[in-house]
Design a protein around this motif. Sequence first.
Motif, PDB file in Angstrom:
ATOM      1  N   GLU A 196      25.751  47.508  35.683  1.00 18.51           N
ATOM      2  CA  GLU A 196      25.563  45.829  36.180  1.00 18.51           C
ATOM      3  C   GLU A 196      27.041  45.468  36.674  1.00 18.51           C
ATOM      4  O   GLU A 196      28.313  45.886  37.113  1.00 18.51           O
ATOM      5  CB  GLU A 196      26.135  45.628  34.571  1.00 18.51           C
ATOM      6  N   CYS A 197      26.742  44.573  38.072  1.00 21.80           N
ATOM      7  CA  CYS A 197      27.464  43.934  38.951  1.00 21.80           C
ATOM      8  C   CYS A 197      27.482  42.563  38.282  1.00 21.80           C
ATOM      9  O   CYS A 197      26.967  41.888  37.407  1.00 21.80           O
ATOM     10  CB  CYS A 197      27.035  43.803  40.160  1.00 21.80           C
ATOM     11  N   HIS A 198      29.959  42.446  38.328  1.00 18.36           N
ATOM     12  CA  HIS A 198      29.513  40.693  37.733  1.00 18.36           C
ATOM     13  C   HIS A 198      30.798  40.247  39.107  1.00 18.36           C
ATOM     14  O   HIS A 198      31.158  40.991  39.572  1.00 18.36           O
ATOM     15  CB  HIS A 198      30.800  40.856  36.145  1.00 18.36           C
ATOM     16  N   ASP A 199      31.014  38.954  38.772  1.00 18.92           N
ATOM     17  CA  ASP A 199      31.563  38.260  40.099  1.00 18.92           C
ATOM     18  C   ASP A 199      33.110  39.257  39.211  1.00 18.92           C
ATOM     19  O   ASP A 199      33.319  38.694  38.555  1.00 18.92           O
ATOM     20  CB  ASP A 199      31.348  37.007  39.661  1.00 18.92           C
ATOM     21  N   GLY A 200      34.535  39.024  39.968  1.00 22.27           N
ATOM     22  CA  GLY A 200      35.405  39.068  40.279  1.00 22.27           C
ATOM     23  C   GLY A 200      36.218  38.419  39.459  1.00 22.27           C
ATOM     24  O   GLY A 200      36.950  38.935  38.351  1.00 22.27           O
ATOM     25  N   VAL A 201      36.317  36.931  39.027  1.00 24.05           N
ATOM     26  CA  VAL A 201      36.670  36.253  39.021  1.00 24.05           C
ATOM     27  C   VAL A 201      36.686  36.301  36.943  1.00 24.05           C
ATOM     28  O   VAL A 201      36.769  36.108  36.483  1.00 24.05           O
ATOM     29  CB  VAL A 201      35.836  34.889  39.412  1.00 24.05           C
ATOM     30  N   ILE A 202      34.755  36.757  37.243  1.00 26.52           N
ATOM     31  CA  ILE A 202      34.417  36.474  35.298  1.00 26.52           C
ATOM     32  C   ILE A 202      34.980  37.945  34.843  1.00 26.52           C
ATOM     33  O   ILE A 202      35.193  37.487  33.272  1.00 26.52           O
ATOM     34  CB  ILE A 202      32.769  36.160  36.023  1.00 26.52           C
ATOM     35  N   LEU A 203      35.001  38.876  35.782  1.00 30.11           N
ATOM     36  CA  LEU A 203      35.770  40.237  35.280  1.00 30.11           C
ATOM     37  C   LEU A 203      37.541  39.383  34.349  1.00 30.11           C
ATOM     38  O   LEU A 203      37.801  40.450  33.840  1.00 30.11           O
ATOM     39  CB  LEU A 203      35.585  40.992  36.104  1.00 30.11           C
ATOM     40  N   GLU A 204      37.786  39.306  36.090  1.00 29.32           N
ATOM     41  CA  GLU A 204      38.948  38.658  35.684  1.00 29.32           C
ATOM     42  C   GLU A 204      39.788  37.711  34.279  1.00 29.32           C
ATOM     43  O   GLU A 204      40.507  38.463  33.584  1.00 29.32           O
ATOM     44  CB  GLU A 204      39.871  37.995  36.870  1.00 29.32           C
TER      45      GLU A 204
END
Length: 733
Positions: free
Chosen positions: A53-61
């Motif tokens: 899956e691809c996720h936004d970097g801000v959400i992952l952080e």
Amino acid sequence: MWVLFLASIIVIAEAEDIKISDKQKLIFRKCCPENQSLIKVTEVNETLSELYECHDGVILEEIYGIVSEPLYVRSSVLVKNGLPKDCDELQMVTVSIAETETLPKENICYDMLVAEVVNGTLKQNVPKTVALSCNQSDNVIVSEPKLKIHAFRKCCPRGQSFDTKYHECRLNNKQNNKNWLPHQLDLSSGHIYETDYGLPCKFDEYAVELYESAFILSVEGSTLFALSRSGEKDSRLMRGEWCMDQEHGTRRVIAQVCTRNCDTFSAYCVRKCCPAGQHFKLRRCGSYASVCVPNEDDDARFNISTYLDPLQREYENIFDVMGVRIGLQCPAGRYGLNTSLPQDQHHLTRNSYLETPTTLTHNYCLEMFDRRECPEHNDVIVSGVLCFLPATLTKDFRVSFVIITISSVCLALTLIVYSVLPELRNLHGRTLICHVSMMLLACACLARVQHSAVEDYRLCTLLGYGIYFGFVAAFSWLNVMCFDIWYTFGSVRTVQPLRKSASERRRFLWYSLYAWSIAVMLTLTMFLLDRYPISAVLDANIGNGACWFGSVQNTQSDWPHYIFFVVPMGIVTCVNFILWLLTSRHCAQVKSEVHRLQAGSVGDRAKRRFRIDRAKYILTGKLWVVMGAGWISELLSTIVSEPQWLWNIVDLFNELQGVFIFLILVVKPKLYYLIRKRIGYSRTPIDTRLEKPDAQNNAASSGRTSSTFLSRTISSDERTNMRISLPNNIKQP
């Protein structure tokens, strides 16, 4: 008509050019859209399910605390995003940055895998570039242009830059480097880059800082090229050996490289005890036992200007390139240097060694010690840390103390015997008494120093000068004895009557004036230059760290030891040898002349005189051998210090000098009879020939008093309470 025809040709040609250009345009298939990162989600139930899956970097952080940079693709490359479609199962392959070329195929995409999540739990956070494909075994040849993914390392995490003053990463006060990384990648020669943070140098490598003011820095693919602006150094650093960043507070670029040899970049390298961004905090006040903690303010940052500023004033461009290595491994434990103690005063040398009054080593580290919670200090200081020597390498001073004490007792007995027997108090006997008394002074002071550490600085200084004065005076009186025996034989051209006692007294006064003047002059000169220093070359530092010369062997700071001891005593030893050789020639001449004399009162008296003087000559030669051997060992010890077992044997020989003197001068039949007569135990008449024994010439060997021998006279017991860390199997006090 012709105009329309030409216009049609131009339009057709431009269309063909556009078609060809679009066909040859570089294409890169990226799994996730811009500003998104790829993660692997695994559900382990009755069946194994793996999704990408691809996720936004801000959400992952926010969710997983993952901070990672996506793949950077230059604007000249056409990016097509999306995972391979119409696949029953995606297969993942880790891409080798140094070898693999990307394939612009519909069923393959590339991206940075930043995490793996198993049943909702983060399994790992090791960013790596991967390729996802529908069928890994598909080897269809593609004629379109291929791209390589290169590696670029940023020295500091996102939002931080490198501070060259404190040698660590610091937060940016302004967002002036927000676009620094994309701008720097645009200047590189590659088209696609995976980015990572930090420089993973090995434990025995230095992180050398290359400043833009001293080097021309450029990146081609995964290789850093560092060309010295002076044209002397041209280095190529491969992937994993370097990182780049923005210098804190400026717009300049700085690179860090890993190396075991700082000379490769002409760098001045030091060692830091704690990891970057940390410092020592005392575990308890009154001790240097510490633990590494993160920096919380600028006062605790790694500021070693007190070490660097003196060198900067003397060597202007010495810090154009700096290097820092983290950690200090000490099998036997380590201790902090307490700069309030004279023996712990230290500084850095031109070659980045740490020098104390008794040590010169590369095996050290520097660190900030936070003492702000201690009422008696309430400050933060920087100091050096050294390793304890293993017990097998530490000399047992108790054995030395016992041996030197035995030598001192033997010297005292020799002095008593020659002082109480009137038959021995002639000119030669009086010079011998002076020589033995000075050897006794030196050995007695040395025995006290060997017994235990001398805490009192004044007492240590007094003992050091006592050792020096005793040995110098002993050398001087040996020189007197060598001169006297040479004068005795050299002045005999014809047989002369025996010299009168008045003449001997005058000669003894002249000898005393010479010997005591030499010893007093050298000692007083050294004391004044030590008390009022005018140059480091002439500053003996007696009592500073050791009750002897406060210098480190085989270093530039060892010049006072050479100037005041090794060279003067070497000159005296060489003069004694020359006098001994000249006396040997005169002895042969006198011997032939005496043998030509007829029997009678004059002949018998001359022969008796010759026998006595020849005995003096032989003993003078023995004394020169002992003293010369001591001085030679003194000289050699300042040049080499290995093998250790050999110097232990030499030290033992030097420590037994008093015993050798006693055996040479006292343990003789003639002296045995004189002693018995003196104390009244002789009941039978003693042969009158025994009442005037051959005068014995003697010299206590000087002993190897260099930093190899005398500097080992201080134990390290006082360092026990300054330990920082010890192995678990060593009991702390």
